[in-house]
Design a protein around this motif. Structure first.
Motif, PDB file in Angstrom:
ATOM      1  N   TRP A   2      36.216  29.815  36.265  1.00  0.00           N
ATOM      2  CA  TRP A   2      37.518  29.216  35.996  1.00  0.00           C
ATOM      3  C   TRP A   2      37.345  27.697  36.086  1.00  0.00           C
ATOM      4  O   TRP A   2      36.464  27.199  36.750  1.00  0.00           O
ATOM      5  N   TYR A  47      41.138  27.418  41.679  1.00  0.00           N
ATOM      6  CA  TYR A  47      40.574  28.331  40.695  1.00  0.00           C
ATOM      7  C   TYR A  47      39.349  29.062  41.232  1.00  0.00           C
ATOM      8  O   TYR A  47      39.141  30.235  40.952  1.00  0.00           O
ATOM      9  N   LEU A  50      40.894  31.670  43.644  1.00  0.00           N
ATOM     10  CA  LEU A  50      41.525  32.778  42.938  1.00  0.00           C
ATOM     11  C   LEU A  50      40.468  33.693  42.308  1.00  0.00           C
ATOM     12  O   LEU A  50      40.573  34.925  42.379  1.00  0.00           O
ATOM     13  N   CYS A  83      46.757  27.323  46.448  1.00  0.00           N
ATOM     14  CA  CYS A  83      47.647  27.089  45.299  1.00  0.00           C
ATOM     15  C   CYS A  83      48.944  26.417  45.756  1.00  0.00           C
ATOM     16  O   CYS A  83      49.473  25.532  45.070  1.00  0.00           O
ATOM     17  N   HIS A 102      49.410  24.397  36.552  1.00  0.00           N
ATOM     18  CA  HIS A 102      48.283  25.299  36.809  1.00  0.00           C
ATOM     19  C   HIS A 102      48.411  25.939  38.192  1.00  0.00           C
ATOM     20  O   HIS A 102      48.063  27.111  38.374  1.00  0.00           O
ATOM     21  N   CYS A 106      48.594  30.019  38.901  1.00  0.00           N
ATOM     22  CA  CYS A 106      47.641  30.618  39.851  1.00  0.00           C
ATOM     23  C   CYS A 106      48.383  31.265  41.018  1.00  0.00           C
ATOM     24  O   CYS A 106      47.992  32.342  41.499  1.00  0.00           O
ATOM     25  N   GLU A 109      49.744  34.564  39.996  1.00  0.00           N
ATOM     26  CA  GLU A 109      48.663  35.549  39.908  1.00  0.00           C
ATOM     27  C   GLU A 109      48.286  36.070  41.306  1.00  0.00           C
ATOM     28  O   GLU A 109      48.064  37.271  41.504  1.00  0.00           O
TER      29      GLU A 109
END
Length: 549
Positions: A2, A47, A50, A83, A102, A106, A109
């Motif tokens: 990512w 990222y 995640l 995040c 972003h 995230c 998610e």
């Protein structure tokens, strides 16, 4: 895998783009070095955090191991906290920086994945409420981000495609998955299924970090969800189109070989499917869970070919190595042994009777509930508890129907004729024993399955006769009440093939409205809904989205 944002400093646009490009090249590498690389950055990059947590969650979902679930849950919680640090600080301003957008996608998610783990981890009501809240908050975030994308004031940053891909993945996933679960009332999902497919298709067509996930979700939908919970057709052409670029680029990629095998299986090309699944197992040894997925499909491929010993072999492998449903695996082992002679069974060191009696003792719960397939297996195995049990007439062939396997063999005349011959043998055996309290149940089962085979062989009048025979004996069925709505479903699909649309809809509505509390009810309802969706001209093989109050 990512692209990255550091919590210590903001990356310049040029550095960020370089990072994105390099990560795209590493996108499909899941070996140990890549995991170490991810782990080293999980404390400062949302990222990385995640991605690492997602990989651990994949492992937990495939193993159902409590330690894996706990580790994935803790890691995902840490990723969510990272995040949170990058999210918009004030609710008074409506504008977002690119980094905040972003962070939002995230964060959504993370919430959704944590909810899935919550349902697996605990069975109490508090956990279900917490999980439901996470699902709803995730949905609301995706909905807000979709609104931002559509707004006139939104400006495209250099990394807009990756942000948009994340939103499309989330919105598309909610629209598809909510049609398969009971979460729809919690989420208050307002998008139609077709819109969800459109979002995922758009997301998969772009070269973004989540295009791969969009592709995988679409492949799951076309090869599993719409096949097992639909009318058994699936969209093979779309699945092949999605898979080919990946398979060409990564010919030894396990996940791609698995889907290639699944596509061949749906097409009825069993030898090609077996070859693909075996390739998948040979391609890597680190994630045994991929092997287990292949073992399950190989078990069914050999079932369709009536190679009972090989089917038993893979059921035995699953029973030893996988924790998904020990009861189902034991039932399938017993089912295959029941199709062999006593002498053949001696080589396996166990008997069908012993295994059938074990099935109820292996019951387990996932997400607070017993698996429907497991409950079905336990109900069927209970007749073997008696001192002198009445044997099931053709247990592998019955479970084959539960998994929509007759649409696979129906594509090849020799496979269908072979299965019909086995059913005729079971019928002769049933006729040879004295009538008992379960005779009608067993007769109706054989009638349903023979009707299916005859339908695929083009003997439509005979097939209709057998479906009607089940309905005529409805009041005399003692336990297997699921046979009646399924006979109505199959009769309706037969009428639909013959162009008798009004009659088909009437039969399908009767099956939907008049029968409750029978085995595998949810799965049958999904199939009925898919058939109605098709009958009313709304699509070829989609699954109907229920209306929202």
């Amino acid at each position: 895998m990512w692209f990255l944002f550091s919590s210590e400093c903001h990356l310049s646009q040029s550095k960020l783009l370089i990072c994105i490009t390099s990560c795209l090249r590493e996108k499909y590498i899941l070996h140990c070095l890549f995991l170490i690389f991810l782990c080293n950055r999980t404390k400062d990059s949302m990222y990385h955090a995640l991605t690492y947590a997602t990989i651990l969650e994949m492992q937990a979902m495939m193993t159902f191991d409590p330690q894996h679930i706990l580790a994935a849950g803790n890691t995902m919680k840490e990723a969510q906290a990272i995040c949170q640090r990058h999210r918009k600080k004030s609710s008074f301003t409506k504008s977002f920086t690119e980094e905040e957008l972003h962070a939002e996608v995230c964060y959504a998610e993370c919430l959704l994945q944590r909810a899935a783990l919550t349902f697996l981890q605990d069975e109490n009501m508090i956990s279900f409420i917490k999980g439901g809240i996470k699902v709803r908050n995730s949905y609301q975030t995706y909905k807000e981000l979709h609104t931002v994308l559509q707004s006139a004031g939104y400006t495209h940053g250099d990394n807009h495609g990756h942000f948009e891909g994340g939103v499309k993945l989330g919105v598309g996933a909610f629209n598809l998955v909510s049609t398969q679960t009971n979460f729809i009332r919690l989420c208050v999902c307002v998008f139609m299924q077709e819109f969800g497919l459109q979002q995922l298709q758009e997301g998969s067509a772009e070269s973004t970090f989540r295009s791969f996930l969009c592709n995988m979700l679409l492949l799951c939908y076309h090869t599993f969800m719409s096949f097992i919970l639909g009318t058994g057709e699936g969209d093979v052409a779309d699945a092949e189109k999605l898979l080919q670029p990946y398979l060409k680029k990564y010919p030894k990629g396990s996940i791609f070989l698995f889907f290639a095998g699944r596509i061949e299986e749906i097409k009825g090309n069993l030898d090609a499917a077996i070859e693909r699944f075996e390739e998948c197992c040979e391609a890597q040894q680190q994630w045994k869970e991929f092997h287990h997925m292949c073992y399950w499909e190989l078990m069914w491929c050999f079932t369709y070919k009536k190679h009972w010993k090989m089917a038993y072999f893979y059921a035995e492998m699953l029973s030893k190595e996988n924790s998904w449903s020990k009861a189902t695996y034991a039932y399938m082992k017993a089912a295959y042994l029941s199709m062999l002679t006593e002498d053949d069974c001696l080589t396996f060191g166990e008997t069908a009777l012993t295994l059938f009696r074990q099935v109820p003792t292996l019951k387990q719960k996932i997400a607070g509930k017993s698996l429907p397939t497991e409950k079905f297996a336990i109900r069927k195995a209970r007749r073997y508890i008696a001192e002198k049990p009445i044997p099931l007439p053709a247990p592998p062939l019955e479970m084959m129907y539960i998994w929509n396997g007759y649409t696979v063999i129906g594509k090849h005349r020799d496979l269908t004729e072979g299965m019909l011959k086995t059913l005729d043998e079971a019928q002769a055996k049933l006729d040879s024993i004295p009538k008992n309290e379960l005779s009608i149940d067993d007769q109706c089962l054989l009638s349903l399955l023979k009707g299916l085979c005859l339908k695929h062989l083009g003997h439509q009048e005979e097939a209709e006769h057998y479906f009607t025979l089940v309905l005529c004996n409805e009041t005399q069925i003692k336990y297997d009440h699921y046979l009646v709505p399924n006979a109505l479903l199959e009769h309706g699909l037969l009428c639909l093939e013959q162009g008798r649309k009004d009659e088909a809809i009437k039969l399908l509505e009767t099956a939907k409205q008049n029968y409750k509390n029978y085995s595998m009810e949810s799965r049958t309802h999904f199939r009925i809904q898919a058939a109605l969706h098709k009958a009313k001209g709304n699509g070829e093989n989609g699954i109907h989205v229920p209306s929202i109050p």
